[in-house]
Motif scaffolding. Structure first.
Motif, PDB file in Angstrom:
ATOM      1  N   HIS A   1      -6.893   7.329  -3.863  1.00 31.66           N
ATOM      2  CA  HIS A   1      -5.912   7.015  -2.981  1.00 31.66           C
ATOM      3  C   HIS A   1      -6.515   5.991  -2.116  1.00 31.66           C
ATOM      4  O   HIS A   1      -6.007   5.634  -0.964  1.00 31.66           O
ATOM      5  CB  HIS A   1      -5.578   8.233  -2.021  1.00 31.66           C
TER       6      HIS A   1
ATOM      7  N   ASN B   1       1.820   9.465  -6.210  1.00 31.54           N
ATOM      8  CA  ASN B   1       2.222  10.775  -5.519  1.00 31.54           C
ATOM      9  C   ASN B   1       3.204  11.178  -6.553  1.00 31.54           C
ATOM     10  O   ASN B   1       3.509  12.266  -6.663  1.00 31.54           O
ATOM     11  CB  ASN B   1       2.585  10.661  -4.176  1.00 31.54           C
TER      12      ASN B   1
ATOM     13  N   TRP C   1       1.287  13.032  -9.315  1.00 28.59           N
ATOM     14  CA  TRP C   1       0.007  13.540  -8.688  1.00 28.59           C
ATOM     15  C   TRP C   1      -0.396  14.778  -9.351  1.00 28.59           C
ATOM     16  O   TRP C   1      -1.632  15.134  -9.647  1.00 28.59           O
ATOM     17  CB  TRP C   1       0.079  13.693  -7.401  1.00 28.59           C
TER      18      TRP C   1
ATOM     19  N   GLY D   1       0.791  -1.357   0.020  1.00 23.80           N
ATOM     20  CA  GLY D   1      -0.101   0.135  -0.010  1.00 23.80           C
ATOM     21  C   GLY D   1       0.998   1.269   0.178  1.00 23.80           C
ATOM     22  O   GLY D   1       0.513   2.189  -0.674  1.00 23.80           O
TER      23      GLY D   1
ATOM     24  N   LYS E   1       1.144   4.055  -3.052  1.00 26.47           N
ATOM     25  CA  LYS E   1       0.866   5.440  -2.523  1.00 26.47           C
ATOM     26  C   LYS E   1       1.925   6.408  -3.066  1.00 26.47           C
ATOM     27  O   LYS E   1       1.667   7.457  -3.613  1.00 26.47           O
ATOM     28  CB  LYS E   1       0.573   5.679  -1.250  1.00 26.47           C
TER      29      LYS E   1
ATOM     30  N   PRO F   1      -4.591   2.451  -1.732  1.00 23.90           N
ATOM     31  CA  PRO F   1      -3.467   2.186  -0.948  1.00 23.90           C
ATOM     32  C   PRO F   1      -3.695   2.572   0.272  1.00 23.90           C
ATOM     33  O   PRO F   1      -3.139   1.898   1.442  1.00 23.90           O
ATOM     34  CB  PRO F   1      -2.473   3.371  -1.871  1.00 23.90           C
ATOM     35  N   ASN F   2      -4.560   3.299   0.600  1.00 25.68           N
ATOM     36  CA  ASN F   2      -4.837   3.488   2.275  1.00 25.68           C
ATOM     37  C   ASN F   2      -5.460   2.423   2.731  1.00 25.68           C
ATOM     38  O   ASN F   2      -5.147   2.006   3.876  1.00 25.68           O
ATOM     39  CB  ASN F   2      -5.770   4.781   2.123  1.00 25.68           C
TER      40      ASN F   2
END
Length: 437
Positions: A58, A46, A49, A38, A42, A61-62
């Motif tokens: 997101h 980014n 982004w 994850g 992320k 990944p969160n």
């Protein structure tokens, strides 16, 4: 009838507890892997982004990061429980916690499966985000002197060189925007002025692309200006000759890049889910076999373990009835005019006599106020002065002379009574005598 019933001896129960202890510690490592996957996804998002629109991409990944942290905690606790289950006396301290632990682990395992499926279902949101983000980045490509946008030119150029792509969908996307800043246009040139005037929005549009769209593998020098003009280049045919530009759009290139990452992560998460499911199954067998052993009372005897005590249909019906009964208990009965407190007795106290106060004379039963005149008219019968006849008639019974049978109130004093209680004499002052008629 129990589902997948298995009989365990004391030796097989001890081995099962030991194996589950090891597998739970391996599951802690898988939790770290989920957290790392994850975090990696992320970071990859980014990195680019600024080339994506503000979309909620997101959440995958969160969720992997959260599931990884929960996996570490749950499997660490599971390892401790399985280690203590080798000793039957230590199992008693975990007996009440085993079933809630299995239920929590089941929902955790289900969330791992959801995370794996989300990795495969993220493509549509990512594609929309890249489409809008790349469109805005190309629009601001020329704003090299604008704060907050000056980095977009180098970002887009590095993207097109690294991923060997050009434009959003293709190189023709550059034909529809002004990607050269006005500060670099020669306004004294008639060609430049005519091109600006020919556009409704006053933009300088041309059939050219940035240098980063050039294919480095092409043997011919890069043709990035007047791409559609065959006469501007020697031995060149725009319609038939293969151009020395990158033909793939950057949206497709980035989408393939992130799709390959998410498919790899999804496959790893699916494998972890299968592993966690097998550990959960083993813990369930261990829990049911030890509980049946406690019912028998002999720690060295055989015991049976199962996944479900009843069939799938009976278990589902039983749980559904529990949920249904909980819903009925939480209902509010509103049969009487929609008031749930209709049958509740009043517990108000109105002082020592428990008499409710009188209503305000200006209010009626429904709470609506009346005029002072109508209220005063309703109170007039109670406020009228009584007539002299009625007052005298009401007072007559109290003023009647006492009957002969009743003893007189003012008797004459007896001769033996003290002097101060005797009747008044004729020698008393005239002011005390009755007036003469």
């Amino acid at each position: 009838m129990a589902v997948l019933k298995v009989k365990f001896t004391k030796t097989s129960r001890d081995k099962l507890a030991q194996v589950l202890w090891i597998l739970n510690w391996i599951s802690v490592v898988t939790g770290v892997i989920l957290f790392s996957l994850g975090l990696f996804l992320k970071v990859e998002i980014n990195k680019r982004w600024e080339l994506m629109a503000e979309r909620d991409v997101h959440y995958v990944p969160n969720m992997l990061i959260a599931v990884g942290l929960v996996a570490c905690g749950i499997n660490f606790l599971g390892g401790k429980i399985c280690y203590d289950c080798v000793d039957n006396t230590k199992f008693l301290r975990w007996k009440l916690l085993m079933l809630p632990y299995i239920i929590c682990t089941f929902f955790f395992t289900f969330s791992v499966l959801v995370g794996a499926l989300m990795c495969y279902g993220m493509r549509s949101e990512l594609e929309e985000s890249l489409t809008l983000g790349l469109r805005d980045a190309m629009r601001y490509y020329k704003d090299t002197d604008t704060p907050g946008r000056c980095f977009l030119k180098s970002t887009v150029d590095l993207l097109q060189i690294q991923f060997q792509c050009c434009g959003n969908v293709g190189f023709r996307d550059w034909f529809q925007i002004q990607w050269v800043s006005s500060r670099y246009l020669d306004m004294s040139s008639k060609e430049v002025v005519d091109r600006l005037r020919s556009n409704v929005e006053g933009k300088y549009l041309m059939d050219g692309v940035p240098f980063s769209c050039c294919n480095i593998d092409s043997p011919r020098p890069c043709i990035q200006h007047q791409i559609t003009n065959n006469s501007a280049h020697f031995n060149y045919d725009y319609q038939t000759e293969e151009l020395n530009l990158w033909m793939k759009g950057c949206r497709q290139a980035l989408l393939e890049h992130y799709t390959s990452i998410m498919q790899s992560i999804g496959l790893i998460v699916l494998i972890i889910w299968l592993f966690e499911l097998s550990v959960l199954t083993g813990v369930r067998y261990l829990q049911t076999s030890l509980e049946n052993l406690l019912r028998q009372g002999d720690p060295n005897s055989e015991s049976e373990g199962w996944l479900l005590e009843n069939s799938f249909v009976e278990t589902a019906r039983y749980n559904f009835n529990i949920i249904k009964s909980l819903g009925k208990n939480n209902q509010i009965h509103t049969a009487d005019n929609g008031d749930p407190n209709m049958d509740v007795p009043s517990t108000a106290h109105y002082g020592p006599d428990n008499v409710p106060p009188s209503r305000h004379p200006w209010r009626v039963d429904h709470g609506a106020e009346t005029s002072p005149q109508s209220s005063l008219a309703s109170e007039l019968p109670r406020l009228r002065a009584p007539s002299p006849q009625s007052s005298l008639a009401s007072e007559l019974p109290r003023l009647r002379a006492p009957s002969p049978e009743s003893p007189p109130r003012l008797r004459a004093p007896s001769p033996q009574s003290p002097p101060h209680l005797k009747a008044p004499l004729a020698s008393e002052p005239p002011r005390l005598r009755a007036p003469l008629t």
